[in-house]
Write an enzyme that holds these catalytic residues in place. Structure first.
Site: not given
Ligand code: PEP
Length: 249
Positions: A9, A11, A95, A97, A167, A173, A212
């Site tokens: 992803n 973003k 998501h 976000e 998630e 992040g 992460s």
């Molecule tokens: C995501 O945005 O779906 C995600 C898991 O980001 P990160 O791996 O940076 O935590």
């Protein structure tokens, strides 16, 4: 057996030129990676370039978002047909976000899931609790509410094509990852919920972990019985770390 799905992803990162360079670097690193499905979700502007650069490989294309309506006065939005024309197989929906920054609700996400299924595209439905909710011992309640709301109109006949990404918001992040045990407990809960809703077809649904994920922690997470891949943000921006997750699992 469920083949794990490891998806990048990006973003709001990477231009057309960046996407081309990424694909050229990634493909030789992963070779014909067997037993795993790989997908990349670039920003909309780089989807066409990524499709061209990944053509002939097994890497699937995913969109980061979609609007459920077929067309209309929705300035700034992208329809399913537009994504299909570019060769998208998956679309990420819900998501955290989008939920937190853009106010998306489970009801709106449910429309997206149903519209994607009707069009033969596969939703990657993101769910997850905040730190506050986890600390208040509300994780399963939150997951249950998000699943119930977002899958309210899902087509049970196409259940096996669904992908759910667990998630935990506090791990996205932040560099803070759920331990394999914490993640497995959440995934097992999600699997149980999906069984109640879809019966035996739930065993075919991939449940990805996101938050992460990086080469140093991926193998242990991916070894858990109900973790069927990863949705990778930060570590997917670099072909070296993204490929290390794929080949090192
Ligand atoms: C995501 O945005 O779906 C995600 C898991 O980001 P990160 O791996 O940076 O935590």
């Amino acid at each position: 057996m469920r083949a794990p799905l490891i998806a990048a992803n990006w973003k709001m990162h990477k231009t057309v030129a960046d996407a081309r360079a990424f694909a050229a670097d990634l493909l030789p690193r992963i070779g014909d990676a067997r037993g795993v499905e790989v997908a990349v979700a670039p920003p909309f502007t780089a989807l066409a370039a990524a499709a061209e650069a990944l053509a002939g490989s097994d890497v699937a294309l995913a969109a980061q978002n979609v609007h459920p309506a077929p067309s209309g006065a929705f300035t700034g939005e992208i329809s399913i047909d537009m994504l299909r024309e570019l060769g998208c197989r998956y679309a990420i929906v819900g998501h955290s976000e989008r939920r937190a920054i853009f106010g998306e609700t489970d009801a709106f996400i449910a429309e997206k899931v149903a519209a994607l299924q009707a069009a033969g595209l596969r939703p990657i439905l993101c769910i997850g609790e905040t730190l506050e909710q986890r600390e208040a011992d509300r994780t399963f309640e939150v997951l249950s509410t998000q699943l119930g709301g977002s899958l309210a109109s899902a087509d049970a006949a196409r259940a096996s094509e669904l992908v759910v990404a667990y998630e935990p918001v506090w791990a996205i992040g932040t560099g803070r990852t759920a331990t394999p045990e914490m993640a497995q407990a959440a995934h097992a809960f999600v699997r149980g919920w999906l069984r109640e809703r879809f019966g035996a077809d739930a065993d075919a649904i991939r449940i990805q972990y996101g938050g992460s994920m990086k080469p140093e922690n991926a193998a242990e997470l991916l070894a858990q019985p109900d973790i069927d891949g990863g949705l990778v943000g930060g570590a997917s921006l670099d072909p070296e770390s993204f490929s290390a997750i794929i080949v090192g699992r």
